[in-house]
Design an enzyme around this catalytic site. Sequence first.
Site, PDB file in Angstrom:
ATOM      1  N   LYS A  45       0.812  -1.199   0.000  1.00  0.00           N
ATOM      2  CA  LYS A  45       0.000   0.000   0.000  1.00  0.00           C
ATOM      3  C   LYS A  45       0.848   1.251   0.000  1.00  0.00           C
ATOM      4  O   LYS A  45       0.405   2.338  -0.359  1.00  0.00           O
ATOM      5  CB  LYS A  45      -0.884   0.025   1.267  1.00  0.00           C
ATOM      6  CG  LYS A  45      -1.786  -1.147   1.395  1.00  0.00           C
ATOM      7  CD  LYS A  45      -2.479  -1.123   2.763  1.00  0.00           C
ATOM      8  CE  LYS A  45      -3.065  -2.460   3.058  1.00  0.00           C
ATOM      9  NZ  LYS A  45      -3.525  -2.533   4.476  1.00  0.00           N
ATOM     10  N   GLY A  46       2.102   1.134   0.439  1.00  0.00           N
ATOM     11  CA  GLY A  46       2.916   2.303   0.738  1.00  0.00           C
ATOM     12  C   GLY A  46       3.051   3.329  -0.363  1.00  0.00           C
ATOM     13  O   GLY A  46       3.181   4.518  -0.097  1.00  0.00           O
ATOM     14  N   GLU A 101       7.836   2.902  -6.004  1.00  0.00           N
ATOM     15  CA  GLU A 101       7.978   2.241  -4.703  1.00  0.00           C
ATOM     16  C   GLU A 101       8.268   3.299  -3.640  1.00  0.00           C
ATOM     17  O   GLU A 101       8.950   4.292  -3.894  1.00  0.00           O
ATOM     18  CB  GLU A 101       9.118   1.237  -4.861  1.00  0.00           C
ATOM     19  CG  GLU A 101       9.352   0.120  -3.918  1.00  0.00           C
ATOM     20  CD  GLU A 101       8.272  -0.455  -3.035  1.00  0.00           C
ATOM     21  OE1 GLU A 101       7.386   0.272  -2.555  1.00  0.00           O
ATOM     22  OE2 GLU A 101       8.387  -1.659  -2.762  1.00  0.00           O
ATOM     23  N   ASP A 105      14.366  -1.187   1.329  1.00  0.00           N
ATOM     24  CA  ASP A 105      15.065  -1.497   2.575  1.00  0.00           C
ATOM     25  C   ASP A 105      16.105  -2.578   2.257  1.00  0.00           C
ATOM     26  O   ASP A 105      17.210  -2.268   1.813  1.00  0.00           O
ATOM     27  CB  ASP A 105      14.020  -1.936   3.598  1.00  0.00           C
ATOM     28  CG  ASP A 105      14.571  -2.119   4.999  1.00  0.00           C
ATOM     29  OD1 ASP A 105      15.784  -1.999   5.177  1.00  0.00           O
ATOM     30  OD2 ASP A 105      13.783  -2.387   5.919  1.00  0.00           O
ATOM     31  N   LYS A 133      17.530   2.683   1.870  1.00  0.00           N
ATOM     32  CA  LYS A 133      18.387   2.530   3.049  1.00  0.00           C
ATOM     33  C   LYS A 133      19.624   1.762   2.597  1.00  0.00           C
ATOM     34  O   LYS A 133      19.654   0.539   2.654  1.00  0.00           O
ATOM     35  CB  LYS A 133      17.658   1.736   4.138  1.00  0.00           C
ATOM     36  CG  LYS A 133      16.390   2.393   4.680  1.00  0.00           C
ATOM     37  CD  LYS A 133      15.757   1.478   5.720  1.00  0.00           C
ATOM     38  CE  LYS A 133      14.447   2.022   6.225  1.00  0.00           C
ATOM     39  NZ  LYS A 133      13.732   1.051   7.083  1.00  0.00           N
ATOM     40  N   PHE A 154      13.695   2.595  11.156  1.00  0.00           N
ATOM     41  CA  PHE A 154      12.311   2.411  10.750  1.00  0.00           C
ATOM     42  C   PHE A 154      11.609   3.764  10.711  1.00  0.00           C
ATOM     43  O   PHE A 154      11.621   4.507  11.683  1.00  0.00           O
ATOM     44  CB  PHE A 154      11.585   1.464  11.708  1.00  0.00           C
ATOM     45  CG  PHE A 154      10.240   1.049  11.192  1.00  0.00           C
ATOM     46  CD1 PHE A 154      10.132   0.040  10.238  1.00  0.00           C
ATOM     47  CD2 PHE A 154       9.084   1.684  11.628  1.00  0.00           C
ATOM     48  CE1 PHE A 154       8.895  -0.336   9.741  1.00  0.00           C
ATOM     49  CE2 PHE A 154       7.839   1.310  11.129  1.00  0.00           C
ATOM     50  CZ  PHE A 154       7.738   0.302  10.186  1.00  0.00           C
ATOM     51  N   VAL A 155      11.010   4.078   9.571  1.00  0.00           N
ATOM     52  CA  VAL A 155      10.358   5.380   9.410  1.00  0.00           C
ATOM     53  C   VAL A 155       8.884   5.204   9.048  1.00  0.00           C
ATOM     54  O   VAL A 155       8.476   4.157   8.538  1.00  0.00           O
ATOM     55  CB  VAL A 155      11.061   6.225   8.320  1.00  0.00           C
ATOM     56  CG1 VAL A 155      12.450   6.640   8.770  1.00  0.00           C
ATOM     57  CG2 VAL A 155      11.117   5.490   6.984  1.00  0.00           C
ATOM     58  N   ASP A 161       3.775   2.948   6.897  1.00  0.00           N
ATOM     59  CA  ASP A 161       2.991   2.734   8.118  1.00  0.00           C
ATOM     60  C   ASP A 161       3.775   2.030   9.210  1.00  0.00           C
ATOM     61  O   ASP A 161       4.803   1.391   8.969  1.00  0.00           O
ATOM     62  CB  ASP A 161       1.780   1.851   7.810  1.00  0.00           C
ATOM     63  CG  ASP A 161       2.189   0.383   7.574  1.00  0.00           C
ATOM     64  OD1 ASP A 161       3.059   0.153   6.708  1.00  0.00           O
ATOM     65  OD2 ASP A 161       1.673  -0.502   8.281  1.00  0.00           O
ATOM     66  N   ARG A 167       0.327   6.570   7.656  1.00  0.00           N
ATOM     67  CA  ARG A 167       0.537   6.698   6.204  1.00  0.00           C
ATOM     68  C   ARG A 167       0.202   8.107   5.708  1.00  0.00           C
ATOM     69  O   ARG A 167       0.733   8.558   4.705  1.00  0.00           O
ATOM     70  CB  ARG A 167      -0.332   5.698   5.432  1.00  0.00           C
ATOM     71  CG  ARG A 167       0.029   4.235   5.667  1.00  0.00           C
ATOM     72  CD  ARG A 167      -0.759   3.363   4.679  1.00  0.00           C
ATOM     73  NE  ARG A 167      -0.725   1.945   5.020  1.00  0.00           N
ATOM     74  CZ  ARG A 167       0.238   1.099   4.685  1.00  0.00           C
ATOM     75  NH1 ARG A 167       1.289   1.533   4.018  1.00  0.00           N
ATOM     76  NH2 ARG A 167       0.172  -0.178   5.013  1.00  0.00           N
TER      77      ARG A 167
END
Length: 185
Positions: A45-46, A101, A105, A133, A154-155, A161, A167
């Site tokens: 979903k990002g 995207e 990561d 990253k 972690f962001v 999310d 989000r």
Amino acid sequence: MTVFDSDIDSVLITQEQIQEKIRALGAEITSDYEGRDLLLVGVLKGAFVLMADLSRHIHLPLEFDFMAVSSYGAATQTSGVVRILKDLDHEIAGRDVLIVEDIVDSGLTLNYLLKNLRTRKPATLEVCALMQKPEAQEVPLDIKYPGFEIPSVFVVGYGLDYAERYRNLPYVGTLRAEVYSDAAS
Ligand code: IMP
Ligand code: MG
């Protein structure tokens, strides 16, 4: 101010920085694909927030499609296992395809997607990723339209999310430790 601001520890990328970057990426994509029909493939979903903003800075006839793949669930560690939860609605053979995207990561998700989509013989297949990253990346990837490099933390925000929240933050930031411990208790 948003209702989530008190959960944020620090802002890594401001709303203004994101919007400026997206304008530049949109201009670059517009000139690179001039005269062609581009298909944007968003990774759910990002990527939905980036997809919406970026697409309005791409001045070309655009089509949209989405894929959903399994990723973190509610945890913050990558599993390395990629599963297609929703495939594309359209054939991509012979098409100019740009994957959109939110973040790379380990790179395992994108690596899998690229391999999978390449078997469908698109004319071209490139990637726009808002964040990377570099310290966490496990596989080499060729990202033609990169946004920001961030440390291996972690962001949340701008599509990303934690347990499906945050989000809708217009910026990217880290969460206060209390948010994780409250969720665990
Ligand atoms: P990768 O396969 O390890 O590259 O993970 C990619 C996916 O994991 C991204 O598309 C995101 O959905 C999720 N992800 C990676 N890092 C973060 C983060 O810092 N916050 C939220 N989601 C993340
Ligand atoms: Mg994602």
